[in-house]
Design an enzyme around this catalytic site. Structure first.
Site, PDB file in Angstrom:
ATOM      1  N   LYS A  43       0.848  -1.201   0.000  1.00  0.00           N
ATOM      2  CA  LYS A  43       0.000   0.000   0.000  1.00  0.00           C
ATOM      3  C   LYS A  43       0.875   1.238   0.000  1.00  0.00           C
ATOM      4  O   LYS A  43       1.071   1.913   1.018  1.00  0.00           O
ATOM      5  CB  LYS A  43      -0.938  -0.004   1.206  1.00  0.00           C
ATOM      6  CG  LYS A  43      -2.185   0.856   0.952  1.00  0.00           C
ATOM      7  CD  LYS A  43      -3.019   0.279  -0.170  1.00  0.00           C
ATOM      8  CE  LYS A  43      -4.087   1.243  -0.639  1.00  0.00           C
ATOM      9  NZ  LYS A  43      -4.753   0.765  -1.852  1.00  0.00           N
ATOM     10  N   SER A  45      -8.116  -0.228  -5.959  1.00  0.00           N
ATOM     11  CA  SER A  45      -8.542   0.027  -4.586  1.00  0.00           C
ATOM     12  C   SER A  45     -10.057   0.183  -4.545  1.00  0.00           C
ATOM     13  O   SER A  45     -10.776  -0.743  -4.872  1.00  0.00           O
ATOM     14  CB  SER A  45      -7.826   1.244  -4.000  1.00  0.00           C
ATOM     15  OG  SER A  45      -6.619   0.864  -3.390  1.00  0.00           O
TER      16      SER A  45
END
Length: 581
Positions: free
Chosen positions: A189, A380
């Site tokens: 991330k 995402s």
């Protein structure tokens, strides 16, 4: 009495002036705004200039005054470009296509979709030529589909491979005491990595290298087929900048000839004495060729979700659960709509808004076939809203995946300490509170971390159920990792490769219909106040001033930091600095 009389006269004069102003505006709108019919002349060449910003969906301006006074934000819609090229195949007034654009103002996946459509156009037997003074890399990729490709005698081709650059702020934070407190799940991330490290992590370097190579392989494969140059040689050309001038470009078969613009115009005439009429892609669309006509009452709804995902109503620039869910419900309740295609072009954003959109799609899926088409980005939160579709179709160069979440909050404690400012708090309860002027306490961290983990688990479960995979299988390819569409199909995140039209065909098959028309959603409303921002005399917004002052690259840096600073709630989004060069 005299004072009162003058006051009333002034008030009356004011309202008369306002009335006359509106009459004037409407008069101009009536004069300027009359629809001009665009006529496609015989022996025409369709000219592609794609330097205008290209969006997946650009609805027609619905404020007649703003439109008449040209106070609109000029942009091209990808779906209309594709439809126009399709219509040009069978249009006997169109003799061929000329690709003549300074640069391509579109993402890689959008560019590939247009290129593929031009490749289909060539099956009609009509010509495709391309000309430029200087080719940027993306422009060359698009133009290489042409039968013949020409370059100005003193021009060049920027062909060097792909790269990206990420700025890291850890030292800056430590030096000035202005930092971001970060809580995340997912080793990949990397949206928040620049605030935590001084250099790129191995995990981030791995994923970045992987998706760049995947995109580059698509570009070189396509150019190789069109120009009959091996992929190995194309990489050597990129390594040695062998497009730097016309001599080496011709030697390496990157171009067919070096000519001037007037000589190019003669070639478009194909040796004919007849005048060749060029018609821009915008005018061709405005002539009615930007849509595929159908008399069927059956419809396939295409719902466009484009931009960052925010919690709220949303608009043409941002995906909000308000507008998108209204569009989904409207399509679901329309008996003539037999299937729904969700076109996603988003880097993600608010996890809460993504969940609310997911729920509306889950309800819809039970009633009608649901197919997702992925554009440049569907990552995402963009993947969150896509994962429960009956079928997911992505371009090979789509950036998707990035199944991970994070929370990021600014903190100025060290900065205020250094300049002698102290903040004191008074509270009625010992809750998990936070102040940007105090270090993050453990209680607040624990509560926020719990929220991040809960949303990550929910996200993975949503993907697991939607893709018929186990939690462990999804978790292995999640962790915030970014994939291209070509990689994602191997990981089970995508069903097939293709564009929007492929997704529409799949939706029609699932609905068991052959004849249908397309209904685009959402309907955006723009009032005159919103439109005024696009007037050359009204560029007073902070964004416009900064963009003109800083330039595009510096403004992008400012925008990325500003966006991160203003994030609200737990986020599901891809790296915030993401520019492929």
């Amino acid at each position: 009495m005299k004072f009162l009389r003058n006051l009333l006269a002034s008030i009356l004069g004011f309202f008369i002036a306002i009335f006359l102003l509106f009459v004037f505006i409407f008069a101009i709108a009536a004069i300027v705004g009359g629809d001009e019919t665009v006529v496609v002349k015989s022996n025409s060449v369709l000219e592609l200039d794609l330097s205008t910003p290209i969006k997946d969906y650009a609805p027609k301006e619905n404020n007649p005054i703003a439109e008449a006074l040209e106070l609109t934000d000029e942009k091209l819609a990808l779906n209309k470009i594709i439809n126009a090229i399709e219509n040009a195949k069978a249009d006997n007034k169109i003799k061929g296509i000329s690709i003549k654009t300074a640069f391509v103002n579109a993402g890689i996946a959008q560019t590939q979709a247009i290129r593929n459509k031009i490749e289909e156009f060539k099956e009609s037997g009509k010509f495709v030529y391309a000309y430029n003074d200087i080719y940027t890399q993306k422009n060359y990729y698009l133009s290489s589909v042409a039968d013949s490709l020409f370059l100005n005698p003193v021009g060049a081709i920027d062909f060097k491979g792909l790269s990206t650059e990420i700025l890291y702020f850890k030292d800056f934070e430590d030096k000035y005491g202005l930092k971001m407190e970060v809580i995340r799940h997912g080793k990949y991330k990397s949206a928040v990595e620049p605030f935590l490290e001084n250099e790129m992590s191995e995990a981030n370097r791995e994923q970045t290298t992987s998706f760049l190579k995947s995109i580059w392989s698509e570009i070189t494969d396509d150019i190789s087929k069109s120009r009959n140059i091996s992929v190995e040689k194309l990489n050597l050309i990129a390594d040695n900048s062998n497009g730097r001038n016309v001599t080496v470009a011709k030697e390496n078969n990157l171009i067919d000839a070096s000519i001037y613009e007037d000589e190019y115009e003669e070639k478009l005439a194909m040796g004919s004495n007849k005048k060749v009429n060029t018609i821009s892609i915008e005018d061709y669309i405005n002539s009615g060729k930007g849509r595929i006509s159908s008399t069927s009452k059956d419809k396939i709804a295409v719902i466009y979700a484009q931009g960052d995902i925010i919690y709220g109503e949303g608009n043409e620039q941002y995906i909000g659960q308000g507008i998108i869910n209204k569009a989904i419900r409207k399509a679901r309740k329309d008996d003539n709509v037999k299937a729904i295609v969700l076109r996603v072009n988003s880097p993600g954003g608010s996890a809460l808004a993504s969940e609310l959109i997911w729920r509306e799609l889950e309800l819809t899926k039970k009633e009608k076939p649901l197919v997702v088409s992925m554009g440049n980005l569907a990552a995402s939160g963009g993947y969150y809203i896509a994962c429960n579709a009956d079928k997911i179709i992505a371009e090979p160069t789509t950036i998707t995946g990035s199944i991970g979440v994070f929370g990021a909050i600014p903190n100025f404690n060290q900065f205020t300490d250094n300049i002698g400012i102290n903040a004191e708090q008074v509270s009625t309860n010992n809750s998990a509170s936070y102040s940007v002027f105090e270090p993050m306490n453990q209680k607040f961290y624990d509560v926020t971390k719990e929220g991040v983990e809960q949303i990550y688990t929910t996200f993975v479960n949503r993907v697991s159920n939607g893709r018929n995979m186990t939690y462990e299988q999804v978790n292995e390819i999640a962790q915030g990792r970014v994939w291209t569409g070509k990689e994602a199909i191997e990981k089970g995140l995508v069903d097939q490769l293709g564009g929007l039209n492929d997704a529409i065909k799949v939706a029609a098959e699932l609905a068991e219909i052959e004849n249908y028309k397309i209904r685009n959603y959402p309907n955006y409303k723009t009032d005159l106040k919103d439109a005024l921002q696009f007037s050359p005399f009204m560029k007073t917004s902070k964004e416009e001033i900064l963009k003109e002052t800083l330039g595009d690259e510096n403004y992008q840096l400012y925008y990325n930091i500003h966006k991160m600073k203003n994030l609200k709630g737990i986020q599901a989004r891809i790296p915030f600095v993401f520019q492929v060069k």
